[in-house]
Motif scaffolding. Structure first.
Motif, PDB file in Angstrom:
ATOM      1  N   ARG A 208       0.809  -1.229   0.000  1.00  0.00           N
ATOM      2  CA  ARG A 208       0.000   0.000   0.000  1.00  0.00           C
ATOM      3  C   ARG A 208       0.838   1.273   0.000  1.00  0.00           C
ATOM      4  O   ARG A 208       0.310   2.364  -0.227  1.00  0.00           O
ATOM      5  CB  ARG A 208      -0.915   0.022   1.216  1.00  0.00           C
ATOM      6  CG  ARG A 208      -1.982  -1.027   1.171  1.00  0.00           C
ATOM      7  CD  ARG A 208      -2.883  -0.924   2.385  1.00  0.00           C
ATOM      8  NE  ARG A 208      -3.864  -1.994   2.348  1.00  0.00           N
ATOM      9  CZ  ARG A 208      -4.350  -2.605   3.390  1.00  0.00           C
ATOM     10  NH1 ARG A 208      -3.958  -2.241   4.605  1.00  0.00           N
ATOM     11  NH2 ARG A 208      -5.223  -3.574   3.277  1.00  0.00           N
ATOM     12  N   LEU A 209       2.127   1.148   0.251  1.00  0.00           N
ATOM     13  CA  LEU A 209       2.983   2.338   0.296  1.00  0.00           C
ATOM     14  C   LEU A 209       3.127   2.940  -1.101  1.00  0.00           C
ATOM     15  O   LEU A 209       3.244   2.212  -2.092  1.00  0.00           O
ATOM     16  CB  LEU A 209       4.364   1.987   0.847  1.00  0.00           C
ATOM     17  CG  LEU A 209       4.408   1.496   2.295  1.00  0.00           C
ATOM     18  CD1 LEU A 209       5.824   1.096   2.662  1.00  0.00           C
ATOM     19  CD2 LEU A 209       3.875   2.556   3.241  1.00  0.00           C
ATOM     20  N   ALA A 210       3.149   4.253  -1.168  1.00  0.00           N
ATOM     21  CA  ALA A 210       3.286   4.963  -2.444  1.00  0.00           C
ATOM     22  C   ALA A 210       4.574   4.571  -3.143  1.00  0.00           C
ATOM     23  O   ALA A 210       5.644   4.541  -2.530  1.00  0.00           O
ATOM     24  CB  ALA A 210       3.254   6.471  -2.208  1.00  0.00           C
ATOM     25  N   GLY A 211       4.457   4.247  -4.427  1.00  0.00           N
ATOM     26  CA  GLY A 211       5.620   3.935  -5.238  1.00  0.00           C
ATOM     27  C   GLY A 211       6.054   2.479  -5.228  1.00  0.00           C
ATOM     28  O   GLY A 211       6.911   2.084  -6.008  1.00  0.00           O
ATOM     29  N   VAL A 212       5.454   1.661  -4.364  1.00  0.00           N
ATOM     30  CA  VAL A 212       5.823   0.249  -4.296  1.00  0.00           C
ATOM     31  C   VAL A 212       5.140  -0.502  -5.438  1.00  0.00           C
ATOM     32  O   VAL A 212       3.928  -0.411  -5.609  1.00  0.00           O
ATOM     33  CB  VAL A 212       5.442  -0.373  -2.933  1.00  0.00           C
ATOM     34  CG1 VAL A 212       5.613  -1.889  -2.942  1.00  0.00           C
ATOM     35  CG2 VAL A 212       6.270   0.256  -1.830  1.00  0.00           C
ATOM     36  N   SER A 213       5.937  -1.230  -6.227  1.00  0.00           N
ATOM     37  CA  SER A 213       5.370  -1.980  -7.349  1.00  0.00           C
ATOM     38  C   SER A 213       5.342  -3.480  -7.104  1.00  0.00           C
ATOM     39  O   SER A 213       4.583  -4.199  -7.749  1.00  0.00           O
ATOM     40  CB  SER A 213       6.136  -1.675  -8.632  1.00  0.00           C
ATOM     41  OG  SER A 213       7.497  -2.027  -8.485  1.00  0.00           O
ATOM     42  N   ASP A 214       6.162  -3.981  -6.165  1.00  0.00           N
ATOM     43  CA  ASP A 214       6.173  -5.413  -5.885  1.00  0.00           C
ATOM     44  C   ASP A 214       6.731  -5.664  -4.489  1.00  0.00           C
ATOM     45  O   ASP A 214       7.619  -4.940  -4.030  1.00  0.00           O
ATOM     46  CB  ASP A 214       7.031  -6.157  -6.926  1.00  0.00           C
ATOM     47  CG  ASP A 214       6.945  -7.661  -6.762  1.00  0.00           C
ATOM     48  OD1 ASP A 214       5.816  -8.188  -6.803  1.00  0.00           O
ATOM     49  OD2 ASP A 214       7.993  -8.306  -6.586  1.00  0.00           O
ATOM     50  N   VAL A 215       6.185  -6.685  -3.839  1.00  0.00           N
ATOM     51  CA  VAL A 215       6.672  -7.111  -2.526  1.00  0.00           C
ATOM     52  C   VAL A 215       6.746  -8.631  -2.546  1.00  0.00           C
ATOM     53  O   VAL A 215       5.764  -9.292  -2.864  1.00  0.00           O
ATOM     54  CB  VAL A 215       5.719  -6.674  -1.384  1.00  0.00           C
ATOM     55  CG1 VAL A 215       6.244  -7.151  -0.034  1.00  0.00           C
ATOM     56  CG2 VAL A 215       5.501  -5.179  -1.388  1.00  0.00           C
ATOM     57  N   SER A 216       7.912  -9.174  -2.247  1.00  0.00           N
ATOM     58  CA  SER A 216       8.024 -10.625  -2.133  1.00  0.00           C
ATOM     59  C   SER A 216       8.601 -10.958  -0.771  1.00  0.00           C
ATOM     60  O   SER A 216       9.432 -10.215  -0.238  1.00  0.00           O
ATOM     61  CB  SER A 216       8.851 -11.213  -3.274  1.00  0.00           C
ATOM     62  OG  SER A 216      10.202 -11.151  -3.012  1.00  0.00           O
ATOM     63  N   VAL A 217       8.121 -12.076  -0.214  1.00  0.00           N
ATOM     64  CA  VAL A 217       8.507 -12.455   1.145  1.00  0.00           C
ATOM     65  C   VAL A 217       9.090 -13.860   1.135  1.00  0.00           C
ATOM     66  O   VAL A 217       8.493 -14.784   0.580  1.00  0.00           O
ATOM     67  CB  VAL A 217       7.285 -12.403   2.095  1.00  0.00           C
ATOM     68  CG1 VAL A 217       7.676 -12.835   3.497  1.00  0.00           C
ATOM     69  CG2 VAL A 217       6.666 -11.011   2.110  1.00  0.00           C
ATOM     70  N   ASP A 218      10.258 -14.009   1.751  1.00  0.00           N
ATOM     71  CA  ASP A 218      10.862 -15.316   1.982  1.00  0.00           C
ATOM     72  C   ASP A 218      10.644 -15.614   3.458  1.00  0.00           C
ATOM     73  O   ASP A 218      11.375 -15.107   4.325  1.00  0.00           O
ATOM     74  CB  ASP A 218      12.356 -15.281   1.633  1.00  0.00           C
ATOM     75  CG  ASP A 218      13.052 -16.605   1.860  1.00  0.00           C
ATOM     76  OD1 ASP A 218      12.553 -17.439   2.650  1.00  0.00           O
ATOM     77  OD2 ASP A 218      14.116 -16.813   1.252  1.00  0.00           O
ATOM     78  N   LEU A 219       9.623 -16.399   3.734  1.00  0.00           N
ATOM     79  CA  LEU A 219       9.221 -16.676   5.114  1.00  0.00           C
ATOM     80  C   LEU A 219      10.351 -17.322   5.915  1.00  0.00           C
ATOM     81  O   LEU A 219      10.615 -16.926   7.053  1.00  0.00           O
ATOM     82  CB  LEU A 219       7.984 -17.584   5.114  1.00  0.00           C
ATOM     83  CG  LEU A 219       7.432 -17.982   6.478  1.00  0.00           C
ATOM     84  CD1 LEU A 219       6.997 -16.757   7.264  1.00  0.00           C
ATOM     85  CD2 LEU A 219       6.272 -18.938   6.302  1.00  0.00           C
ATOM     86  N   THR A 220      11.027 -18.291   5.333  1.00  0.00           N
ATOM     87  CA  THR A 220      12.095 -19.011   6.030  1.00  0.00           C
ATOM     88  C   THR A 220      13.218 -18.075   6.465  1.00  0.00           C
ATOM     89  O   THR A 220      13.719 -18.175   7.583  1.00  0.00           O
ATOM     90  CB  THR A 220      12.667 -20.127   5.131  1.00  0.00           C
ATOM     91  OG1 THR A 220      11.595 -20.952   4.704  1.00  0.00           O
ATOM     92  CG2 THR A 220      13.687 -20.953   5.864  1.00  0.00           C
TER      93      THR A 220
END
Length: 74
Positions: free
Chosen positions: A26-38
């Motif tokens: 939701r942050l302005a300018g963010v186009s992608d978020v990926s998470v490595d849970l481990t």
């Protein structure tokens, strides 16, 4: 595009991943978020460099803790 990787503590499941991705996304300018849970790593791709404060707030809103910036690539 700028890619920044943050360390987030407290994530343990797919719901955690979804919550963190949603809040940071939701942050302005963010186009992608990926998470490595481990690894507890959250990689954020944005148009401009992000200040750490809004990222920290987003992670807090999701119910987790931002341990800090692990790396930044331009």
């Amino acid at each position: 595009m700028i890619t920044s990787t943050y360390t987030v503590v407290g994530m343990t499941c797919a719901h955690c991943v979804s919550a963190v991705r949603s809040e940071i996304g939701r942050l302005a300018g963010v186009s992608d978020v990926s998470v490595d849970l481990t690894a507890g790593a959250v990689t954020v791709t944005s148009e401009q460099p992000l200040d750490e404060a809004p990222v920290r707030t987003a992670v807090d809103e999701a119910g987790y803790a931002l341990a800090g910036l692990a790396s930044k690539d331009r």
